[in-house]
Design an enzyme around this catalytic site. Structure first.
Site, mmCIF file in Angstrom:
data_model
loop_
_atom_site.group_PDB
_atom_site.id
_atom_site.type_symbol
_atom_site.label_atom_id
_atom_site.label_comp_id
_atom_site.label_asym_id
_atom_site.label_seq_id
_atom_site.Cartn_x
_atom_site.Cartn_y
_atom_site.Cartn_z
ATOM 1 N N ASP A 228 0.860 -1.182 0.000
ATOM 2 C CA ASP A 228 0.000 0.000 0.000
ATOM 3 C C ASP A 228 0.901 1.237 0.000
ATOM 4 O O ASP A 228 2.014 1.176 -0.502
ATOM 5 C CB ASP A 228 -0.945 -0.017 1.209
ATOM 6 C CG ASP A 228 -2.256 0.711 0.935
ATOM 7 O OD1 ASP A 228 -2.195 1.926 0.649
ATOM 8 O OD2 ASP A 228 -3.326 0.105 0.992
ATOM 9 N N HIS A 251 1.827 1.965 -3.255
ATOM 10 C CA HIS A 251 0.897 2.961 -3.770
ATOM 11 C C HIS A 251 1.450 4.371 -3.679
ATOM 12 O O HIS A 251 0.689 5.347 -3.683
ATOM 13 C CB HIS A 251 -0.433 2.871 -3.022
ATOM 14 C CG HIS A 251 -1.156 1.578 -3.242
ATOM 15 N ND1 HIS A 251 -2.402 1.323 -2.715
ATOM 16 C CD2 HIS A 251 -0.817 0.468 -3.937
ATOM 17 C CE1 HIS A 251 -2.793 0.103 -3.065
ATOM 18 N NE2 HIS A 251 -1.838 -0.440 -3.804
#
Length: 426
Positions: A228, A251
C-alpha cells in the site's frame, strides 16, 4: 620447590582467567552490552530462541529503565544480536524518569506464529507518551503478516508511536506487517531514517509509514516496498519533509485519504523531494472524500523520478474506498491521546476538502498507463493554485504517448505538457 610451583600455577590461572575476562568483555562490547548505560533484555529472563514468549522479560526491562529501578544507571535497553525474541502484543508506556530512553534492537523481534487479539492498542508493539525516545540498532522486526492478510478488517499495525515528542527511529528492517508497518501519531519533532520495509506487493493495506496528527516530521533515506502507501500523511499533520525515499512496489506517497465519514481534515506544509518510484500503482497522490471538510494545502513534490508507474500524478477529490483493503479505518485511531492543538480557523464547509497551492517541480520518468496525470477535482470546490513546472513523462510502452486529464483544476504550467490546466484568476 612447592612454593615456586604454587606461584607458577597461580600465575597461569590468573593469565587464563584474564584471557577469559577479556574474551567475555569483547563479546559484550561487540553486542553493545558492555557499552555504558545498556541493560539487556536477557538480564530479565528473555530467552531469544524465537519460540519462547519473551513479552514479560521485555516489559520488566522497560519498567526498570523507564521508571528508574536501575537508579538512573541504565537508560538503554538492548535486544542482543544473533537472537530472535518472540513477543505477544505489548505496550511500552511513559512518561519515563529519564529525559531520554534508547531501544537498541540489534537482534530480531518476531510476532507470534498465530493470530491474536490486540487488546487496547490495535498494534503489535506500541510506544506511548515517551519523550526523546530513540529506536535503532540494525535488527529486524517481523510481524508475520501473512497470517492476517486474509482477514481484512481485524488486522493490527506492527509498530506505533503515539505522543512521543522528539522521537528518533533509524537503521531497522521491517518485514510483513499485518497492516501498516510504522504508525506515527500525536507527536512532534520526529526524525526517521535508514529504514528498509518489505512486504509483498499484493499484501493488503501494508503501508510503510502512516502519519497522523504530527508536526515537524523528517523522513529520509529509506527503502519502502510494500502493498500500500509507502508513506501516508493523514489529518492533523503539518511541516512534513520527505526526502531520498525509494518506493516500490506500493501505492506511492499519499496525502490522505482525508475527510472520511465527513470528518474535518487538515494537512499543510508537506515537502516531498528527491524520491524514486518504481513499478508503483501510484506515485504522488492527494486523495479526499467528497463529504469531508477542511483543507490540504501548501504541498510540493520536487525532483521526482518515476519508472513504469501506473498513475504517476493524482489529485482525487472524489476518492472512495469500499473497504476491500481495509482503507476506511486508516485515518481513525481510537487509542490516540493527542495533546496537539486543533486548527481554529478554516474548519471547512462540509462539502469537501479544499485542495490548494500544490506544486510539482522537475518530475520525470515513465508511465505504465497512457494517462500519466489525473487531476480529478470537485465541481464546486475545484483545486486551485496547482503549478506544473518542468513536468514531463513518457510512456513505458514503446510507441505510446501519455496525456494529462484535468477536471475542475486551476493553475499554471511551465515547460510541461499539461495543457489541460485552466488559468485561475482571483
Amino acid at each position: 620447590m612447592k612454593s615456586l610451583l604454587f606461584l607458577v600455577l597461580l600465575c597461569l590461572f590468573r593469565i587464563n582467567n584474564l584471557g577469559f575476562c577479556l574474551e567475555e568483555e569483547a563479546r559484550k562490547d561487540n553486542n553493545g552490552v558492555g557499552s555504558p548505560g545498556f541493560t539487556s533484555v536477557t538480564s530479565f529472563g528473555a530467552i531469544g530462541d524465537g519460540k519462547t514468549d519473551d513479552t514479560k522479560a521485555f516489559l520488566k526491562a522497560w519498567e526498570a529503565v523507564c521508571k528508574g529501578r536501575s537508579k538512573g544507571k541504565y537508560t538503554k535497553i538492548l535486544v542482543p544480536q544473533g537472537q530472535t525474541f518472540m513477543l505477544k502484543p505489548l505496550a511500552f508506556v511513559g512518561p519515563c524518569n529519564s529525559s531520554s530512553i534508547s531501544f537498541m534492537i540489534k537482534g530480531n523481534l518476531v510476532a507470534p506464529s498465530y493470530t491474536w487479539y490486540a487488546g487496547t492498542y490495535p498494534t503489535w508493539i506500541h510506544f506511548d507518551s515517551i519523550n526523546r525516545l530513540v529506536v535503532t540498532g540494525g535488527g529486524t522486526i517481523d510481524g508475520r503478516g501473512s497470517l492476517w492478510w486474509g482477514n481484512v478488517h481485524k488486522r493490527p499495525s506492527a509498530m506505533n508511536f503515539n505522543n512521543c515528542n522528539g522521537l528518533r527511529i533509524s537503521n531497522l528492517r521491517h518485514l510483513n506487517s499485518p497492516r501498516s508497518h510504522v504508525g506515527l501519531s500525536c507527536s512532534k519533532n520526529i526524525e526517521v531514517s535508514d529504514l528498509n520495509m518489505t512486504a509483498p506487493g499484493d499484501s493488503p493495506n501494508t503501508d510503510g509509514i502512516d502519519i497522523s496528527n504530527c508536526k515537524k516530521v523528517n523522513i529520509h533515506d529509506s527503502v519502502i516496498a510494500t502493498g500500500d502507501d509507502c508513506i501516508a500523511i493523514n489529518s492533523g499533520s503539518s511541516d512534513i519533509n520527505i526526502t531520498g525515499i525509494f518506493c516500490g512496489p506500493g501505492h506511492g506517497i499519499s496525502v490522505g485519504s482525508l475527510g472520511v465519514n465527513g470528518d474535518l481534515a487538515t494537512v499543510e506544509e508537506v515537502r516531498v523531494k528527491n524520491c524514486t518510484f518504481t513499478n508503483t500503482q501510484n506515485d504522488v497522490r492527494i486523495k479526499t472524500y467528497q463529504n469531508g471538510s477542511g483543507y490540504a494545502r501548501k504541498i510540493s513534490f520536487m525532483d521526482i523520478h518515476m519508472v513504469a508507474s501506473e498513475n504517476p500524478i493524482i489529485i482525487d477529490q472524489s476518492y472512495h474506498n469500499g473497504g476491500t483493503n481495509g482503507g476506511k479505518g486508516k485515518s481513525s485511531n481510537k487509542y490516540q491521546n493527542c495533546h496537539l492543538a486543533r486548527p481554529k480557523s478554516q474548519t471547512g464547509n462540509g462539502k469537501g476538502v479544499k485542495v490548494s497551492d500544490v506544486r510539482y517541480t522537475r518530475i520525470h520518468g515513465s508511465s505504465a498507463s497512457d494517462q500519466a496525470i489525473t487531476l480529478n477535482c470537485d465541481a464546486d470546490l475545484g483545486c486551485v493554485g496547482i503549478v506544473m513546472d518542468n513536468v514531463n513523462m513518457v510512456s513505458a510502452t514503446t510507441g505510446h504517448k501519455v496525456f494529462a486529464s484535468c477536471k475542475n483544476a486551476h493553475g499554471s504550467f511551465y515547460d510541461s505538457k499539461v495543457t489541460c490546466l485552466k488559468k485561475y484568476y482571483l
